[in-house]
Structures are given as C-alpha cells and as structure tokens.
Design a protein around this motif. Sequence first.
Motif, PDB file in Angstrom:
ATOM      1  N   UNK A  96     -41.593 -73.546  19.094  1.00  0.00           N
ATOM      2  CA  UNK A  96     -41.693 -72.721  17.882  1.00  0.00           C
ATOM      3  C   UNK A  96     -40.464 -71.827  17.756  1.00  0.00           C
ATOM      4  N   UNK A  97     -39.806 -71.848  16.599  1.00  0.00           N
ATOM      5  CA  UNK A  97     -38.688 -70.931  16.360  1.00  0.00           C
ATOM      6  C   UNK A  97     -39.200 -69.489  16.404  1.00  0.00           C
ATOM      7  N   UNK A  98     -38.332 -68.573  16.817  1.00  0.00           N
ATOM      8  CA  UNK A  98     -38.791 -67.199  17.020  1.00  0.00           C
ATOM      9  C   UNK A  98     -37.619 -66.244  16.911  1.00  0.00           C
ATOM     10  N   UNK A  99     -37.871 -65.109  16.251  1.00  0.00           N
ATOM     11  CA  UNK A  99     -36.889 -64.026  16.203  1.00  0.00           C
ATOM     12  C   UNK A  99     -37.604 -62.719  16.478  1.00  0.00           C
ATOM     13  N   UNK A 100     -37.053 -61.967  17.419  1.00  0.00           N
ATOM     14  CA  UNK A 100     -37.497 -60.605  17.636  1.00  0.00           C
ATOM     15  C   UNK A 100     -36.280 -59.696  17.583  1.00  0.00           C
ATOM     16  N   UNK A 101     -36.472 -58.535  16.992  1.00  0.00           N
ATOM     17  CA  UNK A 101     -35.423 -57.525  16.946  1.00  0.00           C
ATOM     18  C   UNK A 101     -35.911 -56.377  17.812  1.00  0.00           C
ATOM     19  N   UNK A 102     -35.142 -56.074  18.844  1.00  0.00           N
ATOM     20  CA  UNK A 102     -35.567 -55.141  19.884  1.00  0.00           C
ATOM     21  C   UNK A 102     -34.663 -53.917  19.903  1.00  0.00           C
ATOM     22  N   UNK A 103     -35.247 -52.755  19.695  1.00  0.00           N
ATOM     23  CA  UNK A 103     -34.483 -51.516  19.859  1.00  0.00           C
ATOM     24  C   UNK A 103     -34.515 -51.156  21.334  1.00  0.00           C
ATOM     25  N   UNK A 104     -33.337 -50.910  21.880  1.00  0.00           N
ATOM     26  CA  UNK A 104     -33.213 -50.685  23.312  1.00  0.00           C
ATOM     27  C   UNK A 104     -33.453 -49.230  23.690  1.00  0.00           C
ATOM     28  N   UNK A 105     -34.065 -49.076  24.843  1.00  0.00           N
ATOM     29  CA  UNK A 105     -34.210 -47.784  25.519  1.00  0.00           C
ATOM     30  C   UNK A 105     -33.703 -47.970  26.943  1.00  0.00           C
ATOM     31  N   UNK A 106     -33.516 -46.856  27.636  1.00  0.00           N
ATOM     32  CA  UNK A 106     -33.064 -46.935  29.024  1.00  0.00           C
ATOM     33  C   UNK A 106     -31.584 -47.191  29.174  1.00  0.00           C
ATOM     34  N   UNK A 107     -30.845 -47.047  28.086  1.00  0.00           N
ATOM     35  CA  UNK A 107     -29.399 -47.267  28.126  1.00  0.00           C
ATOM     36  C   UNK A 107     -28.688 -45.942  27.878  1.00  0.00           C
ATOM     37  N   UNK A 108     -27.923 -45.889  26.849  1.00  0.00           N
ATOM     38  CA  UNK A 108     -27.074 -44.760  26.488  1.00  0.00           C
ATOM     39  C   UNK A 108     -27.863 -43.456  26.380  1.00  0.00           C
ATOM     40  N   UNK A 109     -27.503 -42.487  27.198  1.00  0.00           N
ATOM     41  CA  UNK A 109     -28.045 -41.120  27.124  1.00  0.00           C
ATOM     42  C   UNK A 109     -29.575 -41.072  27.126  1.00  0.00           C
ATOM     43  N   UNK A 110     -30.216 -41.941  27.884  1.00  0.00           N
ATOM     44  CA  UNK A 110     -31.678 -41.952  27.962  1.00  0.00           C
ATOM     45  C   UNK A 110     -32.170 -40.734  28.725  1.00  0.00           C
ATOM     46  N   UNK A 111     -33.131 -40.039  28.174  1.00  0.00           N
ATOM     47  CA  UNK A 111     -33.690 -38.856  28.823  1.00  0.00           C
ATOM     48  C   UNK A 111     -34.972 -39.162  29.595  1.00  0.00           C
ATOM     49  N   UNK A 112     -35.598 -40.296  29.316  1.00  0.00           N
ATOM     50  CA  UNK A 112     -36.890 -40.623  29.907  1.00  0.00           C
ATOM     51  C   UNK A 112     -36.704 -41.667  31.016  1.00  0.00           C
ATOM     52  N   UNK A 163     -30.921 -57.638  20.437  1.00  0.00           N
ATOM     53  CA  UNK A 163     -31.067 -56.342  21.080  1.00  0.00           C
ATOM     54  C   UNK A 163     -30.125 -55.351  20.402  1.00  0.00           C
ATOM     55  N   UNK A 164     -30.711 -54.271  19.896  1.00  0.00           N
ATOM     56  CA  UNK A 164     -29.907 -53.230  19.243  1.00  0.00           C
ATOM     57  C   UNK A 164     -29.697 -52.121  20.251  1.00  0.00           C
ATOM     58  N   UNK A 165     -28.459 -51.942  20.654  1.00  0.00           N
ATOM     59  CA  UNK A 165     -28.117 -50.978  21.695  1.00  0.00           C
ATOM     60  C   UNK A 165     -28.527 -49.561  21.342  1.00  0.00           C
ATOM     61  N   UNK A 166     -28.897 -48.824  22.362  1.00  0.00           N
ATOM     62  CA  UNK A 166     -29.331 -47.444  22.172  1.00  0.00           C
ATOM     63  C   UNK A 166     -28.205 -46.574  21.604  1.00  0.00           C
ATOM     64  N   UNK A 167     -26.969 -46.928  21.894  1.00  0.00           N
ATOM     65  CA  UNK A 167     -25.859 -46.176  21.319  1.00  0.00           C
ATOM     66  C   UNK A 167     -25.728 -46.416  19.819  1.00  0.00           C
ATOM     67  N   UNK A 168     -26.212 -47.559  19.315  1.00  0.00           N
ATOM     68  CA  UNK A 168     -26.243 -47.816  17.873  1.00  0.00           C
ATOM     69  C   UNK A 168     -27.387 -47.030  17.237  1.00  0.00           C
ATOM     70  N   UNK A 169     -28.534 -47.050  17.865  1.00  0.00           N
ATOM     71  CA  UNK A 169     -29.722 -46.373  17.337  1.00  0.00           C
ATOM     72  C   UNK A 169     -29.504 -44.869  17.262  1.00  0.00           C
ATOM     73  N   UNK A 170     -28.877 -44.355  18.270  1.00  0.00           N
ATOM     74  CA  UNK A 170     -28.604 -42.927  18.316  1.00  0.00           C
ATOM     75  C   UNK A 170     -29.300 -42.273  19.487  1.00  0.00           C
ATOM     76  N   UNK A 171     -28.698 -41.246  19.937  1.00  0.00           N
ATOM     77  CA  UNK A 171     -29.200 -40.506  21.083  1.00  0.00           C
ATOM     78  C   UNK A 171     -30.507 -39.802  20.733  1.00  0.00           C
ATOM     79  N   UNK A 172     -31.480 -39.959  21.587  1.00  0.00           N
ATOM     80  CA  UNK A 172     -32.744 -39.240  21.423  1.00  0.00           C
ATOM     81  C   UNK A 172     -32.526 -37.808  21.878  1.00  0.00           C
TER      82      UNK A 172
END
Length: 177
Positions: A96-112, A163-172
């Motif tokens: 089955x074809x499949x696409x997921x778009x994942x916002x990343x955590x645990x990368x750039x400037x992660x506080x948790x 995978x959308x890098x945490x640095x793209x999403x923005x610092x929490x």
Amino acid sequence: MNANPNPPPWQKDIFQAIKHAGVQQVAYVPDAGHAYVIQSAIADPGITDVALTTEEEGVAVAAGAWLGGQRAVLLMQSSGVGNCINMFSLLSAADIPFVTIVTMRGEYAEFNPWQAPMGRATQAAMELMGIHVMRVRRAEDAQEVVSAALDGAFMAGARIAVLIGQDVIGRKKWERK
C-alpha cells in the motif's frame, strides 16, 4: 491546538502540496507543528479530517483510504512513530502506498529530555520498516519535498515519510519558574 493566524509560509506550502496531489483524507493526532494543515483540512469540504486517538490508527486509515480509492496523509510528531511500528508491516505486506508527514522533536534546542530518544530513532525506525525517508531541512523546501513524497507514493507506489526538522518548525519556548 489553535492554528496560528499568521502561520509560516512552509505550513501553507505543505497544505497546498496536499491539495494539489488530490489527497482526500488527512489523519492526525493534534500537534502544534501541524496546526495550520490540520485546521485547513478541517475547513476544506473536499478533505475528510480524521482525528486519531493514537498514531497507529492513522496507518490503518491510510490503508483503508487507498483500498477505497482515495489518497490519505498521516500527520504526526516523531514521538508517535514508535506507536506505529507494528502497523507499518501492513503497508509492506499489502503493498500500500503511504505518506506521513512527521514534525520532529528531540533535535534542535529540545527542552524535553523525553523527546530525545524517539527523535534520534525516528529515521532509522522508518527505514527498518521499509519506509523511504525524506527530510525538510529548510522551510523554503517544504512544498517541493512534500510534493515529491506525494508523487512517489501515489504515482509510484512508495511508502514515504517526510521528516520536518525541529529547526524548521521553530524552537519551543517555555517559561521558567
């Protein structure tokens, strides 16, 4: 989850890529990084939005959509990838074809610190399950990368995670007490 009234352009670009590819179902667990896409899907009469209680349900939604003649996308955060591992076997077993778009955590400037282990394991976990991984490392590349993933899945039958890098999403940012 409230959508930002002025979302970054990359979030709008992702929704436009989804619309242009003819996606008819968007499955998601609420996530601030996907808020604009989720709110846009909810508002769009041509898209059925499917709120999930856990991410692995979205794999089944995507499979069912494909078997029913529709295209679906799963939106999730990297912390939810671990919940999907067993369900990913359905995709390869049934081809089955499949696409997921994942916002990343645990990368750039992660506080948790709880986000770091799955953030480090996300790409490898996807690849071990036969899912090709593409990364958005710069905001201006979001539409092209997502569009390429959608074409790869729905035109060539691939299983792809963007995978959308945490640095793209923005610092929490959280207030310190």
